[in-house]
Design an enzyme around this catalytic site. Structure first.
Site, PDB file in Angstrom:
ATOM      1  N   HIS A 287       0.874  -1.183   0.000  1.00 41.55           N
ATOM      2  CA  HIS A 287       0.000   0.000   0.000  1.00 41.55           C
ATOM      3  C   HIS A 287       0.909   1.230   0.000  1.00 41.55           C
ATOM      4  O   HIS A 287       1.670   1.428   0.933  1.00 41.55           O
ATOM      5  CB  HIS A 287      -0.871  -0.052   1.266  1.00 41.55           C
ATOM      6  CG  HIS A 287      -1.807   1.085   1.421  1.00 41.55           C
ATOM      7  ND1 HIS A 287      -3.153   0.992   1.122  1.00 41.55           N
ATOM      8  CD2 HIS A 287      -1.613   2.346   1.847  1.00 41.55           C
ATOM      9  CE1 HIS A 287      -3.733   2.145   1.363  1.00 41.55           C
ATOM     10  NE2 HIS A 287      -2.826   2.992   1.803  1.00 41.55           N
ATOM     11  N   HIS A 330      -0.005   2.833  11.545  1.00 38.00           N
ATOM     12  CA  HIS A 330       1.117   3.757  11.504  1.00 38.00           C
ATOM     13  C   HIS A 330       0.994   4.859  12.540  1.00 38.00           C
ATOM     14  O   HIS A 330      -0.061   5.091  13.126  1.00 38.00           O
ATOM     15  CB  HIS A 330       1.280   4.363  10.103  1.00 38.00           C
ATOM     16  CG  HIS A 330       0.138   5.223   9.638  1.00 38.00           C
ATOM     17  ND1 HIS A 330      -1.076   4.743   9.291  1.00 38.00           N
ATOM     18  CD2 HIS A 330       0.054   6.570   9.449  1.00 38.00           C
ATOM     19  CE1 HIS A 330      -1.876   5.705   8.902  1.00 38.00           C
ATOM     20  NE2 HIS A 330      -1.225   6.843   8.995  1.00 38.00           N
ATOM     21  N   GLU A 336      -3.347  14.416  10.975  1.00 39.69           N
ATOM     22  CA  GLU A 336      -4.301  14.043   9.931  1.00 39.69           C
ATOM     23  C   GLU A 336      -5.734  14.309  10.391  1.00 39.69           C
ATOM     24  O   GLU A 336      -6.201  13.715  11.348  1.00 39.69           O
ATOM     25  CB  GLU A 336      -4.162  12.548   9.604  1.00 39.69           C
ATOM     26  CG  GLU A 336      -2.747  12.111   9.250  1.00 39.69           C
ATOM     27  CD  GLU A 336      -2.659  10.603   9.016  1.00 39.69           C
ATOM     28  OE1 GLU A 336      -3.711   9.939   8.942  1.00 39.69           O
ATOM     29  OE2 GLU A 336      -1.533  10.089   8.921  1.00 39.69           O
ATOM     30  N   HIS A 360      -6.330  12.215  13.771  1.00 37.88           N
ATOM     31  CA  HIS A 360      -5.193  11.437  14.238  1.00 37.88           C
ATOM     32  C   HIS A 360      -4.010  12.392  14.216  1.00 37.88           C
ATOM     33  O   HIS A 360      -3.415  12.651  13.172  1.00 37.88           O
ATOM     34  CB  HIS A 360      -4.965  10.214  13.355  1.00 37.88           C
ATOM     35  CG  HIS A 360      -6.184   9.335  13.264  1.00 37.88           C
ATOM     36  ND1 HIS A 360      -6.862   9.111  12.093  1.00 37.88           N
ATOM     37  CD2 HIS A 360      -6.867   8.668  14.230  1.00 37.88           C
ATOM     38  CE1 HIS A 360      -7.914   8.323  12.336  1.00 37.88           C
ATOM     39  NE2 HIS A 360      -7.928   8.045  13.622  1.00 37.88           N
ATOM     40  N   HIS A 366      -2.774   4.752  14.637  1.00 43.97           N
ATOM     41  CA  HIS A 366      -4.083   4.436  14.071  1.00 43.97           C
ATOM     42  C   HIS A 366      -3.913   3.469  12.915  1.00 43.97           C
ATOM     43  O   HIS A 366      -2.797   3.129  12.536  1.00 43.97           O
ATOM     44  CB  HIS A 366      -4.829   5.703  13.644  1.00 43.97           C
ATOM     45  CG  HIS A 366      -4.084   6.571  12.666  1.00 43.97           C
ATOM     46  ND1 HIS A 366      -3.007   7.341  13.005  1.00 43.97           N
ATOM     47  CD2 HIS A 366      -4.281   6.778  11.337  1.00 43.97           C
ATOM     48  CE1 HIS A 366      -2.569   7.985  11.937  1.00 43.97           C
ATOM     49  NE2 HIS A 366      -3.308   7.650  10.916  1.00 43.97           N
TER      50      HIS A 366
HETATM   51 FE   FE2 Z   1      -2.992   8.066   8.846  1.00 45.73          FE
END
Ligand code: FE2
Length: 429
Positions: A287, A330, A336, A360, A366
């Site tokens: 990803h 991560h 974010e 976050h 998260h």
């Molecule tokens: Fe994130």
């Protein structure tokens, strides 16, 4: 209502006139501008900014914008900006359910509800994320935000933006970018909700493409600027609400601010349809970092470390082999703030609702909830299309602080962290 006309491009040198002959030729400020108009310059960058980032527009209007009344404070306690206006941010992941549109009449100005803040508008740094909860149009009033440009993402209902430089319309899936200092009015068809990024920092620009090359992500020609349009009726009084120094001010002027008959330049509102975003993704494994989804970026003096990146997660094919396809777990030094325009977000298929939000902050761990982890760990890895979905993120180098409204409005999901409690220790030595 006739279809609106637009000019295509991002940062182009546009030229447009609502009446033929209104634009002077060969000079910007002739001794007498055509048709009895006044020439006025609006600078979106310092005069001496490098050419690639220099922004300005010449407008030709019936009266210069200096003709206005005196300003007095205007009360709207739910619109706040600057880190000092926020509460202490806990180190928890945070999530909000959609917030209902009030029954009381509210337009774009009075319906603005600030959710998170950082930076400082006086220092021209940071941003604020708001919800605009609306059930009526800004009839007889206009907003001028001298502190910030505003990026508006309709989530419910179609919005029409009457601006000094012309008229734009946007529905959910489209976004509108309004430069700092340009007067505008928002018209609604009915109950409407929008996410708003108020960017105090460097104006949003297209990100660099690096090895991607000269095409891809948001292509410049898919941004649409308005054509010149002025209100025929000049004598109706207009209330001007001005965002200035983190406060709101009000004045009444005897005429409309939407009296620009012609303009040319590269400082203009634009709209963009996210369906035109060319999505880049892995066609082998893993990803990729979410930076591949950047639509616009507000850079800082530190290369690659944004005041705000505007990032979208639109419909796309997932084809990665031997890959955990949703976002990985991560912790990010950047902060974010996310929202969901419609559909489902792949890391939180159930709990994250359209119209909702999540936060976050810097180094807050998260990732996918327990259900999404389990499903993605065992799914057959056939090509799969994530469809009918549009999530977005405002990512900032500055930690976001939630506002008193955000903490007290009743929409904060007190059980958000529970979504990870089902993650088991599966270690088998
Ligand atoms: Fe994130």
């Amino acid at each position: 209502m006739p279809e609106l006309a637009y000019q295509s491009g991002f940062g182009n040198q546009f030229a447009t006139e609502a009446v033929p002959g209104a634009l002077p030729q060969g000079r910007n400020s002739p001794q007498r501008a055509p048709l009895g108009l006044y020439a006025e310059l609006i600078s979106g960058s310092a005069f001496t900014a490098p050419r690639h980032s220099n922004q300005r527009t010449w407008v030709y209007r019936r009266q210069p914008s200096v003709v206005t009344g005196a300003y007095a404070p205007y009360a709207q306690p739910h619109w706040v900006t600057g880190a000092a206006a926020g509460q202490v941010a806990p180190p928890d992941p945070m999530r909000w359910h959609p917030i209902a549109i009030p029954d009381a009449p509210v337009d774009f100005i009075d319906g603005l509800r600030t959710i998170v803040v950082n930076g400082d508008p006086d220092a021209q740094t940071g941003m604020a994320a708001h919800l605009a909860l609306m059930n009526r149009s800004m009839d007889g009033r206009a907003l001028v935000n001298a502190d910030s440009e505003m990026l508006v993402l309709p989530q419910l209902g179609r919005l029409r933006f009457v601006t000094e430089l012309g008229v734009l319309e946007a529905q959910p899936g489209e976004v509108v970018l309004l430069p700092r200092g340009i007067a505008f009015r928002v018209l609604v068809d009915g109950p409407s909700r929008a996410y708003v990024c108020e960017n105090h920092g460097a104006p949003f620009r297209l990100p660099e493409l690096g090895p991607i090359g000269s095409n891809g992500l948001a292509n410049p020609r898919d941004f649409l600027a308005p054509v010149a349009a002025y209100e025929a009726r000049q004598d109706a009084p207009c209330e001007i609400i001005r965002r200035y120094g983190g406060a709101l001010w009000r004045s009444t002027q005897p005429r409309t601010p939407f009296d620009v008959v012609a303009w040319h330049g590269n400082l203009t509102p634009v709209k963009y349809d996210t369906a035109k975003f060319m999505v880049i993704g892995s066609i082998s494994f893993d990803h990729p970092d979410p930076s591949i989804f950047t639509v616009l970026t507000s850079p800082t003096d530190t290369p690659g470390t944004a005041n705000c990146d505007f990032v979208i997660f639109p419909p796309r094919w997932m084809v990665g082999e031997d890959t955990f396809r949703p976002p990985w777990y991560h912790r990010n030094v950047m902060s974010e703030f996310m929202g969901l325009v419609h559909g489902q977000y792949d890391a939180k298929p159930e709990g994250f609702k359209p119209g909702g939000m999540s936060l976050h902050n810097c180094m807050v761990p998260h990732g996918p909830d327990a259900e999404a982890f389990d499903k993605a760990s065992h799914a057959a890895l056939a090509p799969h299309k994530l469809d009918h979905t549009l999530a977005f993120m405002f990512e900032s180098r500055w930690r976001f602080k939630p506002t008193a409204f955000a903490l007290g409005c009743g929409a904060l999901d007190a059980r958000y962290a529970d979504c990870w409690q089902g993650l088991q220790d599966n270690f088998k030595p």
